[in-house]
Scaffold this active site. Structure first.
Site, mmCIF file in Angstrom:
data_model
loop_
_atom_site.group_PDB
_atom_site.id
_atom_site.type_symbol
_atom_site.label_atom_id
_atom_site.label_comp_id
_atom_site.label_asym_id
_atom_site.label_seq_id
_atom_site.Cartn_x
_atom_site.Cartn_y
_atom_site.Cartn_z
ATOM 1 N N GLY A 23 0.771 -1.227 0.000
ATOM 2 C CA GLY A 23 0.000 0.000 0.000
ATOM 3 C C GLY A 23 0.806 1.283 0.000
ATOM 4 N N GLY A 25 2.722 2.330 -2.449
ATOM 5 C CA GLY A 25 2.799 2.886 -3.794
ATOM 6 C C GLY A 25 3.953 2.367 -4.625
ATOM 7 N N LYS A 26 4.397 1.132 -4.351
ATOM 8 C CA LYS A 26 5.508 0.567 -5.127
ATOM 9 C C LYS A 26 5.188 0.508 -6.616
ATOM 10 C CE LYS A 26 5.782 -3.393 -3.060
ATOM 11 N NZ LYS A 26 4.744 -3.252 -2.014
ATOM 12 N N THR A 27 4.024 -0.060 -6.937
ATOM 13 C CA THR A 27 3.688 -0.276 -8.345
ATOM 14 C C THR A 27 3.511 1.048 -9.087
ATOM 15 O OG1 THR A 27 2.623 -2.392 -7.821
ATOM 16 C CG2 THR A 27 2.049 -1.364 -9.919
ATOM 17 N N SER A 28 2.793 1.984 -8.509
ATOM 18 C CA SER A 28 2.570 3.264 -9.193
ATOM 19 C C SER A 28 3.872 4.032 -9.343
ATOM 20 C CB SER A 28 1.536 4.096 -8.439
ATOM 21 O OG SER A 28 1.918 4.303 -7.098
ATOM 22 N N ASP A 50 4.878 -9.373 -7.857
ATOM 23 C CA ASP A 50 4.082 -9.221 -6.642
ATOM 24 C C ASP A 50 2.703 -9.822 -6.858
ATOM 25 O OD1 ASP A 50 2.756 -8.450 -4.389
ATOM 26 O OD2 ASP A 50 3.219 -6.320 -4.550
ATOM 27 N N THR A 508 -4.441 -1.319 -3.011
ATOM 28 C CA THR A 508 -3.663 -2.450 -2.501
ATOM 29 C C THR A 508 -4.214 -3.012 -1.199
ATOM 30 O OG1 THR A 508 -1.671 -1.688 -3.623
ATOM 31 C CG2 THR A 508 -1.369 -3.217 -1.796
#
Length: 590
Positions: A23, A25-28, A50, A508
């Site tokens: 949550g 913000g790794k992906t964004s 992930d 997330t």
């Protein structure tokens, strides 16, 4: 407080790994960096391993483990490794030779042992190792970005020699990570090369992504130290979601800003040694190419092109949950959810609410990061409420000593090294605290028990499969406590037990909570209640950033209401910490 992250002004190594708590913000963040680099003329590949990744949602295109181009961004390519499918294939590869040769109960135990997070992580590492060591891939792309890095635990395991002894292959000591490792020996050289690449600062950079919050900064520190131990020294800390300024007359805006600034000032010394950058809090959902392009453009107004219209939803109060638990006479209440969503505060509030209704309540936690004393600094204000803590460190240490004492005279140093490292895994902690957990649940015969952070559905199935845990406990202690025998029947009895799933109104946390619910249902444990915590939708903020975030929450609250939860309640973002008995009583009435 820190410099803004402006990737167009920086240079980067070929391999870029992103890690951080769920949550944050790794992906964004990884996706926005990939777009920025591609727009600078680089050939970029972004890969997610992930299981909670929403990479295909971010790019609004279907992704598989096959590399494809992103049509809207020249030079950008992506793939989404299905870690769960990789783990399934991995389990089958390990278990298949034993089918028909071992009893079905043993096969069932083996399969459940390899259904946990550790197996998924190792199977995912097995997949992206091929990308990490493929000379053709390296020659094709200027940058390869991995959304979710392996943990230090996994990398230490892969650095160990792979010559497994017969004892290890046949071991039933209970540690659930040994199974998958028995199939890794054949790739020793490949893994060694991968770990070498990861620890080479000229080739690899690790991005630690955090929020300006105490819990996620603590997780970043833990990950940083753990990964430094295995040689990943080239690290950058990204503090994501920093509100740049507040509206002094808006209580929510002012309190939110001050809370973040306090967290930033208290970043531990171990992280201050790193290059630290801020990423601003934006008002819009980071889905779609156009939104991602704006993330690092701080000199442009992030609120101008996004709607602020809030669709009013019915937001059931938290007190409704308390009344339902009391009216149904529930005796065992488990709060579950990913780290940082507020499980401990919710568990404390439930305990206070039920004690105020005249119930005798015992509140306890198994979460090493949770400190119930912090919620009751002035002491007890109700004779109906008692508090305790299951100390994972103590339980794990006792379990490790028990296992190592059994094998110390039978194995050489190399084999013992395997077991010692395996006993560092998250799965070991779940097993170790199980006996203490069962004892606490047993107290529900005499009082209502509220437990902050329970064993996962995977752990409960592992312990139930072929009564493997029962047998292990009987072997080590000579007896099986009645509390252990009765635990699963109690947890599966919805007239006695309620699982309260806690989440935030964001992508997330909701998606991970959904997977948690599915995991519990595999163990035939069902949840009736969700709590959506820290919602700006439930406040009256007029801050342009926060009010537009409230708009983006609407989708996830609706998803919880309409698709995931039988019943739910919403707690607003609170400017004051829920500290103390009186504050918790106020939370119950929110």
């Amino acid at each position: 407080m820190y410099s803004m992250f402006r990737p167009e002004e920086m240079s980067f190594s070929r391999f870029l790994f992103f890690t951080g708590k769920g949550g944050v913000g790794k992906t964004s963040t990884a996706s926005a960096l990939a777009i920025t680099l591609a727009n600078l003329g680089k050939q970029v590949l972004i890969v997610s391993t992930d299981p909670a990744s929403n990479l295909q949602d971010v790019f609004e295109i279907e992704l598989t483990n096959n590399i494809i181009s992103i049509p809207a961004v020249e030079g950008l390519f992506a793939c989404n490794i299905d870690a769960e499918e990789a783990a399934r294939q991995y389990r089958e590869k390990v278990v298949e030779p034993y089918r028909g040769k071992l009893p079905d109960s043993v096969i069932q135990t083996m399969e459940e042992q390899m259904s946990g997070a550790c197996t998924v992580e190792i199977a995912a590492f097995d997949e992206f190792t091929n990308l990490l060591t493929d000379a053709k891939i390296e020659a094709t792309y200027d940058h390869i970005i991995f959304d979710t890095a392996p943990t230090g635990h996994t990398l230490r395991l892969l650095q160990l020699p792979m010559a497994w002894t017969d004892f290890l292959n046949e071991s039933t000591h209970g540690a659930s990570c040994l199974g998958p490792l028995s199939g890794l020996a054949e790739k020793k050289e490949l893994y060694s090369k991968s770990v070498s690449t990861l620890s080479n600062p000229s080739k690899t950079t690790l991005f630690l992504v955090s929020r300006p919050e105490e819990s996620t900064i603590h997780e970043a520190k833990r990950a940083s130290m753990e990964l430094r131990e295995v040689g990943l020294e080239n690290q950058i800390l990204l503090i994501n979601g920093v509100l740049q300024e507040c509206i002094q007359t808006d209580e929510v805006s002012s309190a939110f800003y001050k809370k973040q600034q306090r967290a930033l000032k208290e970043i531990p010394a171990e992280l201050r040694e790193l290059n630290i950058f801020e990423i601003p809090l934006v008002s819009f959902s980071l889905t779609g190419i156009d939104s991602l392009k704006k993330l690092f453009l701080i000199d442009k107004d992030p609120t101008s092109s996004f709607s602020s219209e809030i669709i009013k939803l019915e937001l059931p109060p938290f007190e409704k949950l308390i009344n339902d638990l009391h009216d149904r006479g529930i005796r065992i209440i488990l709060t579950m959810g990913k780290g940082g969503v507020g499980k401990t505060a919710i568990a404390s509030a439930i305990a206070v609410g039920l004690s105020e209704k005249g119930n005798r309540v015992h509140l306890t936690t198994t979460d090493p990061a949770a400190h119930l004393d912090n919620y009751f600094p002035e002491g007890m204000s109700s004779e109906n409420l008692t508090i305790s803590r299951i100390d994972p460190d103590v339980e794990v240490e006792n379990y490790r000593n028990e296992v190592l004492n059994k094998v110390s005279t039978e194995l050489d140093e190399q084999a013992i090294a395997y077991i010692k490292e395996d006993l560092e895994s998250p799965c070991t902690e779940e097993i170790a605290i199980f006996k203490a957990f069962a004892s606490v649940v047993d107290e529900s015969k005499h009082e209502v028990v509220v437990i902050d952070t329970a064993p996962t559905g995977h752990t409960l199935l592992l312990l139930d499969a072929a009564q493997s845990y029962h047998k292990e406990l009987e072997r080590s202690t000579g007896e099986i406590p009645e509390s252990v025998r009765e635990l699963l029947p109690r947890l599966r009895n919805n007239k006695q037990t309620e699982v309260v799933i806690v989440t935030l109104p964001e992508a997330t946390p909701v998606l991970e909570a959904s997977r948690l619910q599915e995991d519990l249902e595999r163990a035939h444990i069902y949840s009736n209640w969700w709590v959506v915590n820290q919602s700006f939708s439930a406040t009256d903020t007029t801050d342009p950033i926060l009010s537009r975030r409230a708009v983006s929450e609407q989708y996830w609250i609706s998803k919880v209401k309409n698709k995931l939860a039988k019943h739910f309640s919403v707690i607003p973002w609170l400017k004051n910490e829920t500290i103390g008995f009186e504050q918790l009583k106020k939370l119950v009435r929110k």
